[in-house]
Design a protein around this motif. Structure first.
Motif, PDB file in Angstrom:
ATOM      1  N   GLY A   1       0.816  -1.207   0.000  1.00 46.41           N
ATOM      2  CA  GLY A   1       0.000   0.000   0.000  1.00 46.41           C
ATOM      3  C   GLY A   1       0.851   1.259   0.000  1.00 46.41           C
ATOM      4  O   GLY A   1       0.538   2.239  -0.692  1.00 46.41           O
TER       5      GLY A   1
ATOM      6  N   ALA B   1       0.733   3.691  -3.280  1.00 47.12           N
ATOM      7  CA  ALA B   1       0.261   5.075  -3.147  1.00 47.12           C
ATOM      8  C   ALA B   1       1.333   6.072  -3.599  1.00 47.12           C
ATOM      9  O   ALA B   1       1.035   7.065  -4.263  1.00 47.12           O
ATOM     10  N   LYS B   2       2.581   5.808  -3.231  1.00 49.62           N
ATOM     11  CA  LYS B   2       3.669   6.693  -3.663  1.00 49.62           C
ATOM     12  C   LYS B   2       3.772   6.716  -5.191  1.00 49.62           C
ATOM     13  O   LYS B   2       3.961   7.774  -5.803  1.00 49.62           O
TER      14      LYS B   2
ATOM     15  N   MET C   1       0.723   8.735  -6.591  1.00 53.15           N
ATOM     16  CA  MET C   1       0.743  10.173  -6.330  1.00 53.15           C
ATOM     17  C   MET C   1       1.914  10.873  -7.018  1.00 53.15           C
ATOM     18  O   MET C   1       1.991  12.103  -7.019  1.00 53.15           O
TER      19      MET C   1
ATOM     20  N   ILE D   1      -8.377   6.462  -3.926  1.00 51.52           N
ATOM     21  CA  ILE D   1      -7.736   5.160  -4.127  1.00 51.52           C
ATOM     22  C   ILE D   1      -8.577   4.087  -3.458  1.00 51.52           C
ATOM     23  O   ILE D   1      -8.886   4.178  -2.259  1.00 51.52           O
TER      24      ILE D   1
ATOM     25  N   CYS E   1      -8.326   0.388  -2.327  1.00 50.82           N
ATOM     26  CA  CYS E   1      -7.300  -0.622  -2.049  1.00 50.82           C
ATOM     27  C   CYS E   1      -7.951  -1.990  -1.849  1.00 50.82           C
ATOM     28  O   CYS E   1      -9.034  -2.094  -1.272  1.00 50.82           O
TER      29      CYS E   1
ATOM     30  N   ALA F   1      -1.387   2.789   2.245  1.00 46.99           N
ATOM     31  CA  ALA F   1      -1.604   3.942   1.359  1.00 46.99           C
ATOM     32  C   ALA F   1      -1.822   5.215   2.176  1.00 46.99           C
ATOM     33  O   ALA F   1      -1.321   6.297   1.825  1.00 46.99           O
TER      34      ALA F   1
ATOM     35  N   ALA G   1       0.454   8.615   2.220  1.00 47.37           N
ATOM     36  CA  ALA G   1      -0.113   9.958   2.011  1.00 47.37           C
ATOM     37  C   ALA G   1       0.365  10.916   3.091  1.00 47.37           C
ATOM     38  O   ALA G   1       0.687  12.085   2.818  1.00 47.37           O
TER      39      ALA G   1
ATOM     40  N   ILE H   1      -9.428   7.458   0.555  1.00 48.08           N
ATOM     41  CA  ILE H   1      -8.883   6.098   0.518  1.00 48.08           C
ATOM     42  C   ILE H   1      -9.914   5.135   1.104  1.00 48.08           C
ATOM     43  O   ILE H   1     -10.485   5.393   2.173  1.00 48.08           O
TER      44      ILE H   1
END
Length: 338
Positions: free
Chosen positions: A229, A233-234, A237, A246, A248, A257, A261, A274
């Motif tokens: 996660g 996410a990185k 983004m 997002i 998941c 995630a 963030a 999320i």
């Protein structure tokens, strides 16, 4: 002095054989007699010796749960659900972790079954999704019940408890769309798991139903882990076309995630919504708490074990739900797009 079956029979005014039938949940006992015996069992605090009972008779009073799943919460939920059914039915549970990709898997499970004298196996993914493995187990003359992702059983090899991940994923994605999101990303679990396939299918269906064009750049392959996660996410983004939401594949991924963030200075849910899946403790231990889909794993596992025990006794399964659809739970990690 330890209470014996003879003490129970004397207190209930019945034969030892009748007490045995009641303890074994055999259907041939009248309800008033069953109630008298159970009253005596409780008042005397009688504890049957299940191990001795297994050795003494031709029947087995044990079932097994094998698993290969890195998610400890999922495994514990499954164990607790199966144990609940075992306690009610007078069965014992053997828990056997193993590796699905092991070269010696068939040999390992065959040896376990032969040495343990179990009546059957509860199978969860990935084992429940391996037809050749299931067919091999059935040749060993034991019962099998599978817990699987999907709306209908894929075959009739062995009974299934189905979890409709597709419908639940569609509901989660629709929730995000209803909040005004169109750039909705998806972080997947392992591709070989049917839960991943079904959840991705539900995500795509919701986008299609709402006339939102699918952007494959917003779909990230991953694993059912916190680290996946974070990385997913990185990656998302860092894109020029950043998602505003997002979805998941499970709560552990979603927690990762959310952590990513935070590292990136992104406010949840003001700048990014999320959502997870399963309603595991991960969804309630994060801040903000995660929007998710409630998957009642203990109840699913209990029904699987009840069905397995009924089959091992050649009895008709009663009051067992064989189809579950996880239900949307809206929490603080999702909001209207700003």
């Amino acid at each position: 002095m330890k209470t014996t079956i003879t003490d129970v029979a004397k207190a209930a005014g019945v034969s030892i054989k009748t007490v045995s039938r009641v303890i074994n949940n055999e259907p041939s006992v009248r309800q008033p007699t069953r109630e008298k015996v159970m009253t005596a069992v409780k008042s005397l605090n009688y504890q049957p010796n299940l191990a001795a009972r297994n050795l003494a008779g031709t029947k087995s009073y044990s079932i097994a749960f094998i698993y290969d799943n890195p998610n400890a919460y999922y495994v514990i939920d499954m164990q607790n659900g199966i144990l609940e059914a075992c306690k009610k039915q007078g069965f014992e549970l053997l828990i056997h972790p193993c590796r699905a990709k092991s070269e010696n898997l068939l040999e390992e499970i065959t040896d376990m079954i032969k040495h343990s004298r179990i009546a059957g196996l509860v199978l969860t993914p990935p084992f429940s999704e391996m037809p050749e493995f299931v067919e091999h187990i059935l040749t060993l003359d034991i019962e099998v019940v599978r817990i699987m992702s999907g709306d209908i059983a894929p075959d009739d090899i062995a009974p299934c408890i189905m979890v409709n991940d597709h419908e639940a994923a569609l509901s989660i994605t629709q929730h995000l769309v209803d909040l005004g999101h169109k750039n909705i990303a998806f972080i997947a679990g392992e591709a070989e798991h049917m839960s991943t396939v079904e959840r991705l299918r539900g995500y795509k269906k919701a986008l299609k139903d709402n006339g939102i064009e699918l952007d494959t750049q917003l779909i990230v392959n991953g694993e059912y882990s916190f680290e996946s996660g974070v990385q997913g996410a990185k990656q998302l983004m860092a894109k020029e076309n950043k998602p505003s939401a997002i979805f998941c594949c499970n709560d552990e991924i979603a927690a990762g995630a959310l952590f990513a963030a935070r590292l990136l200075g992104i406010n949840i849910p003001e700048q990014l919504s999320i959502a997870g899946f399963e309603n595991s403790p991960f969804s309630r231990q994060t801040w903000p708490r995660l929007t998710t889909a409630h998957q009642p794993n203990p109840k699913i596992a209990e029904d699987a074990a009840k069905l397995l025990i009924a089959k091992s006794r050649k009895q008709q399964a009663k009051s067992i739900v064989t189809h579950y659809t996880p239900q949307l739970i809206v929490r603080d990690s999702t909001s209207n797009i700003t």
